[in-house]
Design an enzyme around this catalytic site. Structure first.
Site, PDB file in Angstrom:
ATOM      1  CD  GLN A  63     -11.814 -14.818  29.978  1.00 53.93           C
ATOM      2  OE1 GLN A  63     -12.384 -14.803  31.062  1.00 53.93           O
ATOM      3  NE2 GLN A  63     -12.274 -15.485  28.941  1.00 53.93           N
ATOM      4  CG  ASP A  72     -11.589 -21.982  33.872  1.00 56.62           C
ATOM      5  OD1 ASP A  72     -12.825 -21.908  33.715  1.00 56.62           O
ATOM      6  OD2 ASP A  72     -10.789 -21.143  33.431  1.00 56.62           O
ATOM      7  CE  LYS A  97     -15.764 -16.130  32.954  1.00 55.01           C
ATOM      8  NZ  LYS A  97     -14.556 -16.314  32.160  1.00 55.01           N
TER       9      LYS A  97
END
Ligand code: NDP
Length: 295
Positions: A96, A119, A52
């Site tokens: 995460q 997200d 990322k």
């Protein structure tokens, strides 16, 4: 049989995002920023976080990775999120997963400002998605990437029967809800299957568009697919393969070889849905920046 090439589409998308980031910078003097928090040392998560950061750099976005030890308290994690919520350089926050067992994932999801929840896991974003307010929410990245693939390959979806296998909050549920919306790339009749569904092949054989997101290697076989169906494989499963150097390889939830003799179009694994997920994360971060700067 058409291969829906997520790798190629994700590269096109990254080029487009790079151009958009440049024009954001020209207009405001600022760039979109993404913060990724990782708790613990899970090797797969570390690879995702590194990827990322690398992709953010490639397209000119700011990114920061906050690494916290596995014994970090939930309170400390929530404090860190609160600081990022009010940091003007940060437009997207991602924690995460998986998180260590002593941390309540839902409390973490709720702590992220919905305006920075790139997200799309926060109930406010998921709720807006269900209500069809897609321009005012963040759509979770994997379903959003699938929508982008269907659109770019001009897959005819209107009035089609879409069967989603899997009902997780991050893939199956948002995916099924998206396919139900009245959008040019959705507008389907939708069926959702899960581990308690009786006779899954009965449903999958009726699918014009079949989306598999269950985490079971090669679960969907040719006899479960209607001839001419479009098959989207979300699964990422590592199986033993003594013929490879590492002794393992990645496969999807769909038996690619068998199903490719029946389907009209399919995503491969790897190189299908996977590369799209990260690209859509960056697209969400760009959208967040644009909204926060009135662009
Ligand atoms: P979860 O484990 O959270 O959910 C799996 C879902 O599949 C559950 O709803 C479960 O049912 C259902 N399921 C499991 N086994 C069966 C079965 N035998 N028959 C029918 N339904 C079943 O997984 P995720 O949704 O997070 O991920 C699914 C897959 O997609 C995984 O392989 C994951 O690695 C991959 N993935 C890939 C991404 C990408 O970028 N390509 C991103 C995210 C995930 P129940 O609810 O009843 O337990």
């Amino acid at each position: 049989m058409l291969i829906i090439d997520g790798k190629k589409v994700s590269l096109d998308l990254k080029n487009e995002l790079q151009t958009s980031v440049e024009s954001c910078k020209a207009l405001t003097g600022k760039v979109p920023g993404l913060a990724v928090i990782i708790v613990g040392q899970d090797p797969a998560s570390q690879v995702y976080v590194r990827n990322k950061a690398k992709t953010c750099k490639e397209i000119g976005m700011f990114s920061t990775a906050i690494e916290m030890p596995a014994d970090t308290t939930q309170e400390h994690l929530l404090d860190t999120i609160a600081k990022l919520n009010s940091d003007p350089l940060i437009h997207g926050i991602l924690v995460q997963q998986p998180l260590p067992k002593h941390i309540d994932e839902f409390a973490v999801t709720l702590a992220i400002d919905p305006a920075k929840d790139v997200d799309g896991f926060h109930p406010e974003n998921l709720g807006r998605l269900v209500m069809g307010h897609l321009d005012k929410c963040f759509v979770s990245c994997t379903p959003y990437g699938i929508l982008e693939l269907l659109g770019r390959y001009n897959i005819d979806t209107k009035g089609k029967h879409c069967v989603v296998v899997g009902r997780s909050n991050i893939v199956g549920k948002p995916m099924a809800n998206l396919m139900l919306q009245k959008l040019p790339t959705t507008n389907c009749t939708v069926t959702i299957c899960h581990s308690a569904t009786k006779d899954i092949p009965f449903y999958t054989r009726q699918a014009d568009i079949l989306i598999a997101a269950i985490g079971q290697a090669k679960f969907i076989t040719a006899d479960m697919v209607k001839p001419g169906a479009v098959v989207i494989d979300v699964g990422i499963n590592r199986i033993d393969d003594p013929s490879t150097k590492s002794g393992t390889r990645l496969v999807g939830d769909v038996d690619f070889e068998g199903v490719s003799t029946v389907a009209s179009a399919m995503t491969p694994v790897p190189g299908g849905v996977g590369p799209m997920t990260i690209a859509m994360l960056l697209k969400n971060t760009l959208h967040s920046f644009q909204r926060q700067n009135g662009l």
